[in-house]
Design an enzyme around this catalytic site. Structure first.
Site, short mmCIF file in Angstrom:
data_model
loop_
_atom_site.label_atom_id
_atom_site.label_comp_id
_atom_site.label_asym_id
_atom_site.label_seq_id
_atom_site.Cartn_x
_atom_site.Cartn_y
_atom_site.Cartn_z
N SER A 14 0.85 -1.19 0.00
CA SER A 14 0.00 0.00 0.00
C SER A 14 0.88 1.24 0.00
CB SER A 14 -0.89 0.04 1.25
OG SER A 14 -1.63 -1.14 1.42
N ASP A 22 1.60 3.99 10.12
CA ASP A 22 0.93 3.29 9.01
C ASP A 22 -0.59 3.53 9.01
OD1 ASP A 22 3.42 2.23 8.35
OD2 ASP A 22 3.11 0.46 9.60
#
Length: 317
Positions: free
Chosen positions: A138, A147
């Site tokens: 991602s 994150d």
């Protein structure tokens, strides 16, 4: 249009940095690397970047005591490089909130999982242990939470029978190299896309009291609910190739004054007369604070007096 300037932060071999570096060599790539920085002078990726002519710097690994000084020095060097965006590429440091806030909305990271799954480390083994059919990678905007920023793009990678963390990681790394450069290119050019510009205008306009949006003469326009219009968004209207915002002027000679001062940015829109001015949004480097001020001033030109009074009272508070 000038290429976006990117600073890349690494900790080791920098394979994702290398993917960005070689993608940037294409003539039509919208970004260029202006700095590669590492948290170790011995990071192998620095040697590669330097050989390709990219300025590099390797800082000594910070201790807990000098962590704040490390990030202050890193931030200074990034800014001195002229970078307008930061790309994390295997940078194995938890970023302090003060550093992240200085690059709010302008720092990306690539993470080896399909976020929001498996934040942090050991992502490949965790995906295998969970019995997932796919892992992946991602690209997300960096925020102060690890994150946790908005995900911009992902690539799923199938988990094969008998996969180990290493074998899965090797395939995901290939996907990372493809995904990062493509997503970064789209991200740095998003403000040049008409749909992004319209959404930005919409966000500002519809935040004004009793504002609504309709389509009129084939263009999105904004006005007071059941009242007069204060802005129009034009995108290649009648095939003119122009992307612009049309707003009301606040003084009789204002249109002429603006056009004379910056004819590349301002123009007289056809059929709107002298009390409207067009602001070209397709010239790049848009000052959205100024555009917001123009929208608010245009709204005031058509707002009922009672509504203006309530607005003024609210602003006084």
């Amino acid at each position: 249009m000038a290429k976006a300037k990117i600073a890349v932060l690494i900790s080791g071999r920098g394979s994702n940095m290398a993917a960005l570096l070689y993608a940037a060599k294409a003539d039509d790539c919208p970004f260029e690397l202006v700095l590669v920085a590492a948290d170790s002078p011995d990071a192998p990726g620095l040697t590669l970047a330097a050989a390709e002519g990219v300025p590099v710097i390797g800082f000594p690994k910070p201790t807990a005591k000098d962590k704040s000084q490390f990030f202050e020095a890193l931030d200074l060097r990034i800014r001195e490089s002229g970078a307008t965006y930061v790309a994390l590429a295997g940078f194995m440091r938890i970023l302090p909130a003060s550093f992240v806030s200085g690059w709010d909305g302008r720092m990306l990271n690539i993470h080896p999982s399909l976020l929001p799954k498996y934040k942090g480390l050991d992502t490949h083994q965790r995906a295998i242990d969970a019995g997932d059919s796919h892992a992946g990678c991602s690209v997300h905007i960096v925020t102060a939470e690890l994150d946790d920023g908005p995900v911009l793009a992902q690539t799923p990678v199938a988990i094969l029978p008998g996969d180990s963390a290493d074998s899965l990681a090797a395939r995901i790394l290939i996907a990372e190299h493809q995904l990062y450069s493509r997503t970064l290119a789209a991200f740095v050019t998003r403000e040049q896309q008409p749909e992004w510009m319209l959404n930005r205008v919409r966000e500002i306009a519809l935040a004004l009291p009793q504002a609504d949006e309709v389509i009129s003469h084939g263009m999105p326009c904004f006005g007071i609910e059941k009242g007069k219009k204060f802005a129009w968004f034009t995108r290649d209207h009648h095939g003119d190739g122009v992307v612009a915002l049309l707003v009301k002027t606040t003084a009789p000679d204002e249109q002429a004054t603006l056009i004379e001062a910056d004819p590349d940015r301002y123009y007289r829109p056809a059929y709107f007369g002298t009390d409207w001015v067009g602001i070209r949004l397709d010239r790049g480097a848009n000052d959205w604070n100024h555009i917001g001020d123009r929208l608010r001033a245009s709204w005031r030109q058509v707002a009922p007096k009672k509504l203006l009074g309530l607005m003024d009272i609210a602003e006084d508070f």
